[in-house]
Design an enzyme around this catalytic site. Structure first.
Site, PDB file in Angstrom:
ATOM      1  N   HIS A  79       0.819  -1.222   0.000  1.00 35.03           N
ATOM      2  CA  HIS A  79       0.000   0.000   0.000  1.00 35.03           C
ATOM      3  C   HIS A  79       0.846   1.262   0.000  1.00 35.03           C
ATOM      4  O   HIS A  79       0.353   2.349  -0.297  1.00 35.03           O
ATOM      5  CB  HIS A  79      -0.998  -0.007   1.169  1.00 35.03           C
ATOM      6  CG  HIS A  79      -0.431   0.367   2.500  1.00 35.03           C
ATOM      7  ND1 HIS A  79      -0.110  -0.570   3.461  1.00 35.03           N
ATOM      8  CD2 HIS A  79      -0.150   1.571   3.055  1.00 35.03           C
ATOM      9  CE1 HIS A  79       0.345   0.051   4.539  1.00 35.03           C
ATOM     10  NE2 HIS A  79       0.329   1.348   4.315  1.00 35.03           N
ATOM     11  N   ASP A 125      -0.123  -7.580   1.498  1.00 43.18           N
ATOM     12  CA  ASP A 125       0.433  -6.230   1.581  1.00 43.18           C
ATOM     13  C   ASP A 125       1.956  -6.285   1.650  1.00 43.18           C
ATOM     14  O   ASP A 125       2.570  -6.003   2.676  1.00 43.18           O
ATOM     15  CB  ASP A 125      -0.155  -5.505   2.798  1.00 43.18           C
ATOM     16  CG  ASP A 125       0.103  -4.007   2.782  1.00 43.18           C
ATOM     17  OD1 ASP A 125       0.517  -3.494   1.725  1.00 43.18           O
ATOM     18  OD2 ASP A 125      -0.117  -3.355   3.819  1.00 43.18           O
ATOM     19  N   GLN A 215       0.853   6.474  11.549  1.00 33.64           N
ATOM     20  CA  GLN A 215       1.056   7.013  10.212  1.00 33.64           C
ATOM     21  C   GLN A 215       2.526   7.314   9.950  1.00 33.64           C
ATOM     22  O   GLN A 215       3.197   7.906  10.768  1.00 33.64           O
ATOM     23  CB  GLN A 215       0.241   8.292  10.004  1.00 33.64           C
ATOM     24  CG  GLN A 215      -1.221   8.035   9.700  1.00 33.64           C
ATOM     25  CD  GLN A 215      -2.083   8.200  10.914  1.00 33.64           C
ATOM     26  OE1 GLN A 215      -1.600   8.607  11.950  1.00 33.64           O
ATOM     27  NE2 GLN A 215      -3.352   7.869  10.783  1.00 33.64           N
ATOM     28  N   GLY A 216       2.985   6.919   8.770  1.00 33.63           N
ATOM     29  CA  GLY A 216       4.383   7.124   8.409  1.00 33.63           C
ATOM     30  C   GLY A 216       5.254   5.924   8.687  1.00 33.63           C
ATOM     31  O   GLY A 216       6.378   5.844   8.208  1.00 33.63           O
ATOM     32  N   ASP A 217       4.745   4.973   9.479  1.00 32.38           N
ATOM     33  CA  ASP A 217       5.510   3.770   9.800  1.00 32.38           C
ATOM     34  C   ASP A 217       5.255   2.633   8.813  1.00 32.38           C
ATOM     35  O   ASP A 217       5.957   1.620   8.831  1.00 32.38           O
ATOM     36  CB  ASP A 217       5.167   3.274  11.213  1.00 32.38           C
ATOM     37  CG  ASP A 217       5.682   4.207  12.292  1.00 32.38           C
ATOM     38  OD1 ASP A 217       6.762   4.793  12.088  1.00 32.38           O
ATOM     39  OD2 ASP A 217       5.006   4.361  13.314  1.00 32.38           O
ATOM     40  N   SER A 218       4.244   2.780   7.965  1.00 28.35           N
ATOM     41  CA  SER A 218       3.910   1.738   6.993  1.00 28.35           C
ATOM     42  C   SER A 218       5.140   1.239   6.259  1.00 28.35           C
ATOM     43  O   SER A 218       6.022   2.020   5.873  1.00 28.35           O
ATOM     44  CB  SER A 218       2.931   2.283   5.958  1.00 28.35           C
ATOM     45  OG  SER A 218       1.613   2.232   6.389  1.00 28.35           O
TER      46      SER A 218
END
Length: 263
Positions: A79, A125, A215-218
């Site tokens: 993603h 994913d 958020q941002g750690d994906s």
């Protein structure tokens, strides 16, 4: 699900992706909302974790994380890069601070996304980036398809990233890390119902919340025993009680990753 769950890519990067590619899957109603830095963790450095990579746009804005698994190969979440082209993405190694200028900026020559990927809550994913040149950093070992025992409930796992430090907060300028326990498949199923796909996903976090990726750690690593065992994927909010983080179960995809590493 939209607005309740979120893939853990940064909101700024998500907005840019929407503007650049309105057809990207992250914008679909079935997709999860934007991602978050490590909540409840402590600061660390890329010297301690040399395989942790920033994934940025071509202007250097970090939106996801990744893990160097070979000199020219980086594992991340599908993603993070769906809808992107190789020319629109960069990989930055050896840079502890987002506003730093040190380290190595690598161009991407190829993006492989799992062919069955549709959105994070449906599984698959996983993506592998091939770099144009080798990174001069120690690569991480990753699990094999037979290492399924690493996900025993209660096992301590390590998470890392530059994501937001609270559900509605700003990104961390410095790399952060924390430890969280693996959650049983039954427990994760209780939290997420049919959105939890046990063959593709593993959960980690405390029942009381408080520590999580955001958020941002994906795309960043879930390490067990120092070995890459998962990829930061999605979750309901950040560090919420009863809603652990959800990670790609890398044993399921290890053979596919190895095929990409060897290609």
């Amino acid at each position: 699900m939209f607005g309740l769950t979120r893939a853990r890519r940064t909101a700024a990067a998500l907005a840019a992706s929407v503007a650049a590619a309105a057809t990207a899957l992250l914008t679909a109603p079935s997709a999860v909302a934007a991602p978050e830095p490590v909540v409840g963790g402590t600061t660390t450095t890329t010297a301690a974790y040399p395989f942790v990579m920033q994934i940025t746009d071509s202007s250097g804005n970090q939106f996801c994380g990744g893990t160097l698994v070979a000199a020219r190969k980086v594992v991340t979440a599908a993603h993070c890069v769906v809808g992107e082209s190789a020319g629109s993405v960069r990989v930055v190694g050896g840079r502890t601070y987002l506003n730093g200028t040190d380290g190595t900026v690598g161009k991407v020559s190829r993006i492989w996304i799992h062919p069955d990927y549709t959105d994070a809550t449906s599984g698959d994913d996983v993506a592998v980036l091939t770099l144009s040149a080798s990174m001069p950093y120690t690569a991480a070992k990753y699990v094999s398809s037979t290492d399924t025992g690493v996900y025993t409930a209660g096992t301590t796992a390590r998470i890392l990233g530059w994501g937001t430090t609270s559900e509605s907060g700003g990104s961390s300028n410095q790399l952060r890390t924390a430890t969280v326990p693996i959650v049983s498949d039954a427990g994760c199923g209780t939290s997420y119902g049919s959105d939890f796909v046990a063959s593709d996903m593993v959960c980690a976090g405390y029942s009381s919340g408080g520590v999580d990726t955001c958020q941002g750690d994906s795309g960043g690593p879930l390490l067990i025993g120092g070995v890459l065992a998962g990829i930061t994927s999605w979750g309901n909010g950040c560090a919420e009680a009863g809603h652990p983080g959800v990670y790609t179960r890398l044993t399921t995809f290890s053979s596919l990753v190895t095929a990409q590493v060897n290609s």
